[in-house]
Design an enzyme around this catalytic site. Structure first.
Site, PDB file in Angstrom:
ATOM      1  N   LYS A   1       0.865  -1.187   0.000  1.00  0.00           N
ATOM      2  CA  LYS A   1       0.000   0.000   0.000  1.00  0.00           C
ATOM      3  C   LYS A   1       0.892   1.225   0.000  1.00  0.00           C
ATOM      4  O   LYS A   1       2.034   1.173   0.462  1.00  0.00           O
ATOM      5  CB  LYS A   1      -0.909   0.023   1.244  1.00  0.00           C
TER       6      LYS A   1
HETATM    7  P1  NAD Z   1     -13.246   7.584  -2.849  1.00  0.00           P
HETATM    8  O1  NAD Z   1     -12.231   8.633  -2.613  1.00  0.00           O
HETATM    9  O2  NAD Z   1     -13.733   7.357  -4.246  1.00  0.00           O
HETATM   10  O3  NAD Z   1     -14.548   7.825  -1.934  1.00  0.00           O
HETATM   11  C1  NAD Z   1     -14.469   8.001  -0.564  1.00  0.00           C
HETATM   12  C2  NAD Z   1     -15.830   8.485  -0.103  1.00  0.00           C
HETATM   13  O4  NAD Z   1     -15.833   8.566   1.330  1.00  0.00           O
HETATM   14  C3  NAD Z   1     -16.198   9.882  -0.612  1.00  0.00           C
HETATM   15  O5  NAD Z   1     -17.577   9.924  -0.900  1.00  0.00           O
HETATM   16  C4  NAD Z   1     -15.888  10.767   0.592  1.00  0.00           C
HETATM   17  O6  NAD Z   1     -16.609  11.986   0.587  1.00  0.00           O
HETATM   18  C5  NAD Z   1     -16.318   9.856   1.709  1.00  0.00           C
HETATM   19  N1  NAD Z   1     -15.756  10.237   2.990  1.00  0.00           N
HETATM   20  C6  NAD Z   1     -14.520  10.675   3.300  1.00  0.00           C
HETATM   21  N2  NAD Z   1     -14.421  10.960   4.605  1.00  0.00           N
HETATM   22  C7  NAD Z   1     -15.633  10.669   5.135  1.00  0.00           C
HETATM   23  C8  NAD Z   1     -16.167  10.743   6.434  1.00  0.00           C
HETATM   24  N3  NAD Z   1     -15.425  11.159   7.455  1.00  0.00           N
HETATM   25  N4  NAD Z   1     -17.460  10.365   6.629  1.00  0.00           N
HETATM   26  C9  NAD Z   1     -18.213   9.923   5.597  1.00  0.00           C
HETATM   27  N5  NAD Z   1     -17.753   9.846   4.334  1.00  0.00           N
HETATM   28  C10 NAD Z   1     -16.489  10.212   4.114  1.00  0.00           C
HETATM   29  O7  NAD Z   1     -12.629   6.230  -2.238  1.00  0.00           O
HETATM   30  P2  NAD Z   1     -13.023   4.754  -2.590  1.00  0.00           P
HETATM   31  O8  NAD Z   1     -12.098   4.250  -3.634  1.00  0.00           O
HETATM   32  O9  NAD Z   1     -14.498   4.649  -2.778  1.00  0.00           O
HETATM   33  O10 NAD Z   1     -12.581   4.021  -1.228  1.00  0.00           O
HETATM   34  C11 NAD Z   1     -13.434   3.979  -0.092  1.00  0.00           C
HETATM   35  C12 NAD Z   1     -12.950   2.897   0.835  1.00  0.00           C
HETATM   36  O11 NAD Z   1     -12.944   1.649   0.123  1.00  0.00           O
HETATM   37  C13 NAD Z   1     -11.529   3.045   1.371  1.00  0.00           C
HETATM   38  O12 NAD Z   1     -11.453   2.486   2.654  1.00  0.00           O
HETATM   39  C14 NAD Z   1     -10.707   2.217   0.407  1.00  0.00           C
HETATM   40  O13 NAD Z   1      -9.472   1.794   0.966  1.00  0.00           O
HETATM   41  C15 NAD Z   1     -11.652   1.068   0.197  1.00  0.00           C
HETATM   42  N6  NAD Z   1     -11.410   0.288  -1.014  1.00  0.00           N
HETATM   43  C16 NAD Z   1     -11.423   0.865  -2.229  1.00  0.00           C
HETATM   44  C17 NAD Z   1     -11.225   0.079  -3.352  1.00  0.00           C
HETATM   45  C18 NAD Z   1     -11.316   0.643  -4.742  1.00  0.00           C
HETATM   46  O14 NAD Z   1     -11.215  -0.138  -5.712  1.00  0.00           O
HETATM   47  N7  NAD Z   1     -11.515   1.933  -4.920  1.00  0.00           N
HETATM   48  C19 NAD Z   1     -10.962  -1.285  -3.225  1.00  0.00           C
HETATM   49  C20 NAD Z   1     -10.970  -1.841  -1.940  1.00  0.00           C
HETATM   50  C21 NAD Z   1     -11.204  -1.048  -0.841  1.00  0.00           C
END
Ligand code: NAD
Length: 434
Positions: A124
């Site tokens: 990561k």
């Molecule tokens: P992203 O940046 O596209 O979206 C994150 C979302 O969370 C946004 O809507 C943001 O406004 C919201 N957010 C941020 N802080 C917040 C808070 N304090 N309260 C409520 N909402 C809040 O990110 P993503 O890619 O959707 O990732 C989200 C989670 O999923 C992370 O934990 C990431 O590690 C995990 N994840 C992502 C992927 C992927 O393929 N993108 C894969 C596995 C896991």
């Protein structure tokens, strides 16, 4: 190294009941690791190997800001384990990135790839910066300098990044270009989550949300509940949350609340997910969305619902609020949304938790497909990507469920047991290079 050659007979398992630092993601990961290691009766030497990342690189990232001032950011890349294949793991740009968070996320990637049995290790990366206040040019310069700083770890055979919080296809395109310029030829397999035009996979953008939908569907079936009419609450409306909401809605569920960093929106009748997605496309966030009553990010987690899908950041369900969670199923779209201390409370309440390393593994699964396509130079249809993703998610869910019944443990411990045993077996077969 000396420790590995001279394994002791005693494993120092940290006290399982000690959750003094429940906010620390690395400790949260380790608490689960320890429990599974104990149940697996993991050899002391292997236990020590798997508790430590292989390598962590920390770089300074000097960047000329648009103002003409030089700013220096800190970038981290942690390679947790590469025994099963090249390290795989996203890059996060956030002002709250910490070393322990990156280490935890890298370990989770290791277990996640092993749970779904794809031939990758885990890594990561993170850059401590506030991307929301930065221009496109500044973000590009941060990305390129960070890539140059960690270039020795990167490569299709060694370490393959992907997008994570606040990074996207464009960031991956800059990373791939910087790496390719350094090695002198185009290497699109150095990263996944790229734009389709430069070797990205069809279905990758939707893969994590789709995986969450499939895992939820399997969990509902296991509990004997139909998809149609199930109420769903989604915290975080970015890549994972918005797509999971859209696909669950398409399967007949009723999404009753959504939220992002600007707050939450609740509607008993159901949120118009398509409208919410369009709002975010036009305004970057949900702020100003008029499709429901406003609700706080804390309260949204405590709503009465069938499925709660935290898809934002770590540690949103902790010992402080776990007792107030009313969902039947928690599908962990985010990495580490539940603290180790909260696990026991949710278990006691009978909440069925689909743990992050299983629930959100759809993303890395299609990243693997992207890497395979890049390396073979032959590209698959979206239907083929989705069919193969579905097969892996359904089979992995079934394997974890079987193990959880066999050992009478929850799905999280069963996932860790499956993952750790797969990684440990390869370590054992490879032995220790002296
Ligand atoms: P992203 O940046 O596209 O979206 C994150 C979302 O969370 C946004 O809507 C943001 O406004 C919201 N957010 C941020 N802080 C917040 C808070 N304090 N309260 C409520 N909402 C809040 O990110 P993503 O890619 O959707 O990732 C989200 C989670 O999923 C992370 O934990 C990431 O590690 C995990 N994840 C992502 C992927 C992927 O393929 N993108 C894969 C596995 C896991």
């Amino acid at each position: 190294m000396a420790d590995l050659l001279l394994p002791t007979n005693t494993i120092v398992h940290p006290d399982k009941d000690r959750f003094l630092h429940e906010e620390n993601p690395f400790e949260a990961m380790m608490a689960r690791f320890d429990r599974a290691a104990e149940l697996l009766d993991l050899e002391p030497g292997l236990y020590k190997v798997l508790r430590n990342p292989e390598k962590t690189v920390i770089v300074s990232i000097p960047v000329m800001m648009d103002s003409g001032e030089v700013e220096v950011f800190t970038g981290i890349r942690c390679i947790y384990n590469t025994s099963r294949g090249p390290a795989k793991g996203g890059i996060r740009f956030d002002k709250n990135v910490t070393l322990d968070e990156v280490k935890a996320l890298a370990a989770w990637m290791t277990w996640k790839c092993a749970v779904v049995n794809i031939p990758f290790g885990g890594s990561k990366g993170g850059v401590i910066c506030d991307p929301l206040t930065m221009s496109i040019g500044e973000l590009e310069r941060v990305t390129r300098r960070y890539t140059a700083g960690i270039i020795a770890t990167l490569g299709p055979d060694s370490d393959v990044p992907a997008p994570d919080v606040n990074t996207n296809e464009r960031v991956m395109a800059w990373l791939m270009d910087t790496y390719s310029m350094h090695v002198g030829h185009t290497v699109n397999a150095v990263t996944t989550g790229k734009p389709i035009a430069m070797g990205g996979s069809l279905g990758r953008r939707e893969a994590t949300g789709r995986g969450c939908m499939i895992a939820t569907r399997e969990a509902l079936a296991h509990l004997g509940l139909p998809m149609k009419g199930r109420t769903v609450v989604v915290q975080g409306f970015g890549n994972v949350g918005s797509i999971a909401a859209e696909l669950l809605h398409a399967e007949g569920c009723k999404v009753i609340a959504v939220s992002d960093r600007t707050g939450g929106w609740y509607s008993k009748k159901g949120i118009d997910v398509t409208k919410a997605i369009a709002h975010v496309r036009d305004h970057q966030t949900l702020e100003g969305f008029d499709g429901g009553e406003t609700i706080s990010n804390e309260k949204i987690l405590e709503l009465e619902c069938d499925v709660l899908l935290p898809a934002a950041l770590e540690n949103v369900i902790t010992t402080k609020n776990a007792a107030r969670i009313k969902a039947k199923i928690v599908c962990e779209g985010a990495n580490g949304p539940t603290s180790a201390g909260a696990d026991a409370i949710l278990d006691e309440k009978g909440v069925f938790v689909i743990p992050d390393i299983l629930a959100n593994a759809g993303g890395v699964t299609v990243s693997y497909f992207e890497w395979v396509q890049n390396r073979s130079g032959y590209y698959w249809s979206e239907q083929m990507v989705n069919e193969r993703l579905t097969e892996i998610m359904v089979n992995s869910f079934a394997e974890v469920l079987k193990l959880s019944k066999l050992h009478k443990v929850n799905m999280r411990t069963a996932s860790y047991m499956l993952a750790i045993s797969r990684v440990a077996m390869v370590h054992k077969l490879r032995g220790i290079y002296a």
